[in-house]
Design a protein around this motif. Structure first.
Motif, PDB file in Angstrom:
ATOM      1  N   UNK A  98       0.749  -1.138  -0.122  1.00  0.00           N
ATOM      2  CA  UNK A  98       0.012  -0.115   0.190  1.00  0.00           C
ATOM      3  C   UNK A  98       0.888   1.128   0.033  1.00  0.00           C
ATOM      4  N   UNK A  99       1.925   1.272   0.859  1.00  0.00           N
ATOM      5  CA  UNK A  99       2.891   2.317   0.843  1.00  0.00           C
ATOM      6  C   UNK A  99       3.504   2.463  -0.516  1.00  0.00           C
ATOM      7  N   UNK A 100       3.871   1.489  -1.040  1.00  0.00           N
ATOM      8  CA  UNK A 100       4.681   1.554  -2.383  1.00  0.00           C
ATOM      9  C   UNK A 100       3.473   2.273  -3.471  1.00  0.00           C
ATOM     10  N   UNK A 101       2.591   1.806  -3.444  1.00  0.00           N
ATOM     11  CA  UNK A 101       1.580   2.210  -4.533  1.00  0.00           C
ATOM     12  C   UNK A 101       1.220   3.680  -4.183  1.00  0.00           C
ATOM     13  N   UNK A 102       1.156   4.168  -3.056  1.00  0.00           N
ATOM     14  CA  UNK A 102       0.804   5.773  -2.728  1.00  0.00           C
ATOM     15  C   UNK A 102       2.284   6.310  -3.152  1.00  0.00           C
ATOM     16  N   UNK A 103       3.164   5.974  -2.782  1.00  0.00           N
ATOM     17  CA  UNK A 103       4.395   6.816  -3.012  1.00  0.00           C
ATOM     18  C   UNK A 103       5.028   6.791  -4.519  1.00  0.00           C
ATOM     19  N   UNK A 104       4.781   5.591  -5.064  1.00  0.00           N
ATOM     20  CA  UNK A 104       5.227   5.591  -6.523  1.00  0.00           C
ATOM     21  C   UNK A 104       4.300   6.172  -7.240  1.00  0.00           C
ATOM     22  N   UNK A 105       2.873   6.230  -7.216  1.00  0.00           N
ATOM     23  CA  UNK A 105       1.883   6.922  -8.026  1.00  0.00           C
ATOM     24  C   UNK A 105       2.170   8.174  -7.916  1.00  0.00           C
ATOM     25  N   UNK A 106       2.633   8.936  -6.725  1.00  0.00           N
ATOM     26  CA  UNK A 106       2.844  10.381  -6.470  1.00  0.00           C
ATOM     27  C   UNK A 106       3.931  10.638  -7.322  1.00  0.00           C
ATOM     28  N   UNK A 107       5.018   9.837  -7.323  1.00  0.00           N
ATOM     29  CA  UNK A 107       6.340  10.008  -8.085  1.00  0.00           C
ATOM     30  C   UNK A 107       6.125   9.929  -9.508  1.00  0.00           C
ATOM     31  N   UNK A 108       4.985   9.168  -9.882  1.00  0.00           N
ATOM     32  CA  UNK A 108       4.776   9.227 -11.429  1.00  0.00           C
ATOM     33  C   UNK A 108       4.225  10.246 -11.699  1.00  0.00           C
ATOM     34  N   UNK A 109       3.447  10.849 -11.127  1.00  0.00           N
ATOM     35  CA  UNK A 109       2.701  12.149 -11.389  1.00  0.00           C
ATOM     36  C   UNK A 109       3.801  13.177 -11.340  1.00  0.00           C
ATOM     37  N   UNK A 110       4.603  13.344 -10.580  1.00  0.00           N
ATOM     38  CA  UNK A 110       5.675  14.307 -10.442  1.00  0.00           C
ATOM     39  C   UNK A 110       6.538  14.148 -11.847  1.00  0.00           C
ATOM     40  N   UNK A 111       6.900  12.962 -12.003  1.00  0.00           N
ATOM     41  CA  UNK A 111       7.867  12.788 -13.373  1.00  0.00           C
ATOM     42  C   UNK A 111       6.805  13.182 -14.478  1.00  0.00           C
ATOM     43  N   UNK A 112       5.677  12.883 -14.534  1.00  0.00           N
ATOM     44  CA  UNK A 112       4.746  13.182 -15.788  1.00  0.00           C
ATOM     45  C   UNK A 112       4.608  14.702 -15.978  1.00  0.00           C
ATOM     46  N   UNK A 113       4.717  15.440 -14.903  1.00  0.00           N
ATOM     47  CA  UNK A 113       4.611  16.795 -14.966  1.00  0.00           C
ATOM     48  C   UNK A 113       5.849  17.472 -15.415  1.00  0.00           C
ATOM     49  N   UNK A 114       7.156  16.955 -15.039  1.00  0.00           N
ATOM     50  CA  UNK A 114       8.485  17.229 -15.533  1.00  0.00           C
ATOM     51  C   UNK A 114       8.590  17.080 -17.180  1.00  0.00           C
ATOM     52  N   UNK A 115       7.915  16.029 -17.545  1.00  0.00           N
ATOM     53  CA  UNK A 115       7.876  15.660 -18.614  1.00  0.00           C
ATOM     54  C   UNK A 115       6.897  16.464 -19.534  1.00  0.00           C
ATOM     55  N   UNK A 116       6.019  17.037 -19.054  1.00  0.00           N
ATOM     56  CA  UNK A 116       5.078  18.076 -19.511  1.00  0.00           C
ATOM     57  C   UNK A 116       3.924  17.298 -19.804  1.00  0.00           C
ATOM     58  N   UNK A 117       3.569  16.344 -19.214  1.00  0.00           N
ATOM     59  CA  UNK A 117       2.479  15.530 -19.622  1.00  0.00           C
ATOM     60  C   UNK A 117       1.063  16.086 -18.595  1.00  0.00           C
TER      61      UNK A 117
END
Length: 51
Positions: A32-51
């Protein structure tokens, strides 16, 4: 960065499997912790990629 997004998505997928099929509570809690943290990091990386 794109490769890291895919890597994180793989981690989320594995964690989702553990949450749905696992039986050991500490592992399910960690998943559950992995899902929460990794999903947040994916969102942040997508922002940095301009998505």
């Amino acid at each position: 960065m794109k490769m890291m997004v895919e890597h994180h998505k793989g981690a989320v997928s594995m964690a989702d499997t553990e949450k749905s099929k696992g039986s050991y509570k500490p592992a399910k809690d960690m998943a559950q912790d992995i899902t929460k943290s990794q999903t947040a990091e994916i969102k942040e990386m997508d922002k940095l990629l301009g998505k």
